[in-house]
Design an enzyme around this catalytic site. Sequence first.
Site, PDB file in Angstrom:
ATOM      1  N   ARG A 231       0.855  -1.181   0.000  1.00 40.76           N
ATOM      2  CA  ARG A 231       0.000   0.000   0.000  1.00 40.76           C
ATOM      3  C   ARG A 231       0.892   1.232   0.000  1.00 40.76           C
ATOM      4  NH1 ARG A 231      -3.587  -2.795  -1.481  1.00 40.76           N
ATOM      5  NH2 ARG A 231      -5.599  -3.203  -0.491  1.00 40.76           N
ATOM      6  N   GLU A 260      -3.695   7.654  -4.837  1.00 35.66           N
ATOM      7  CA  GLU A 260      -4.204   7.024  -6.062  1.00 35.66           C
ATOM      8  C   GLU A 260      -5.612   7.550  -6.375  1.00 35.66           C
ATOM      9  OE1 GLU A 260      -4.035   2.794  -5.691  1.00 35.66           O
ATOM     10  OE2 GLU A 260      -1.934   2.787  -5.101  1.00 35.66           O
ATOM     11  N   HIS A 278      -1.261   0.441 -10.044  1.00 35.60           N
ATOM     12  CA  HIS A 278      -1.890  -0.530  -9.138  1.00 35.60           C
ATOM     13  C   HIS A 278      -2.496  -1.683  -9.938  1.00 35.60           C
ATOM     14  CE1 HIS A 278      -3.799  -0.819  -4.872  1.00 35.60           C
ATOM     15  NE2 HIS A 278      -3.505  -2.015  -5.348  1.00 35.60           N
TER      16      HIS A 278
END
Length: 313
Positions: A231, A260, A278
């Site tokens: 993360r 993000e 991602h």
Amino acid sequence: MTEVLSIGTYAAMDAQALRAEFGGPELPALADLDSLPQAARDAVIAMACKSHEALGPAQMDKLPNLKLIARYGVGYEAVDLAAAAARGITVTNTPDVLNDDVADLGVAIWLGLLREVERGIANVRSGDWANGGPPLARKATGRRVGIMGLGRIGRELADRLAAFKCEVHYSARSPKDTPQGWQFHDNALSLATAVDDLFVTVVGGPETENLIDAGVLAALGADGHLINLSRGSVVDEGALLAALDAGGIRGAGLDVFRNEPRPDLRLVTRPDVLPLPHIATATIETRTRMGELQRANIRAVLDGKPALTPVPF
């Protein structure tokens, strides 16, 4: 009767499968819960959730008969587990089915950094190859690698790196049953000091916030690479920028970021950073299995059976 509420932006194949099996309302975000009439909210028993928004008491109390939060993905740090437990709500995720993809991408990022694949592609596409190839890169085989978090994904990654004749080091809450020669470290600083390249596969959340800080990056050293598959919150991005500016590490490969989908452009536009949007689980095969497992958890709870993959409270 509305039984299943879908939250988040799903790929077409998953959205269609949820509609076909359960029906029910679809909302783009948890923030849109108030747009549902109270009667519809009262009828929700299960939530199919594909969102990184915080899901706590305020949201749960808007769905008074909620029994299940079925997460799409392995992470669940956005869910207040204590609040869920207090309300008798089961929380599930989709583990294991995505391990291979995440580990595969970790190796791909690592090779891309060491062999400077992006620079090589640019050299060919620009026509500059005719004037000479790019500078020499670095060898991957035999490097000392560290896995920060030897869980399911970390173990798959370590097994792959071992095939590259790498010296494997790892950290975890306690030593694991590993092949002979793998070396355990009980903290991030010790691990970073011992390796050339550091892979991050820990869970997100408050316990791992800024785990990769200036001290860890300094310990990694000028020939080191950081690869984050976890993360964005796990890495202190300011410290990472400073380390890259100073030549404190050689490069970073990042599939996750703090903000993000709008990461810090100072970070992602650097030639010594390999940034990805991602996509660690973004294959047709794995996303299909993730959706199937999410829906199987929902179906089990609706049928009065135990959930297949409940997260530990």
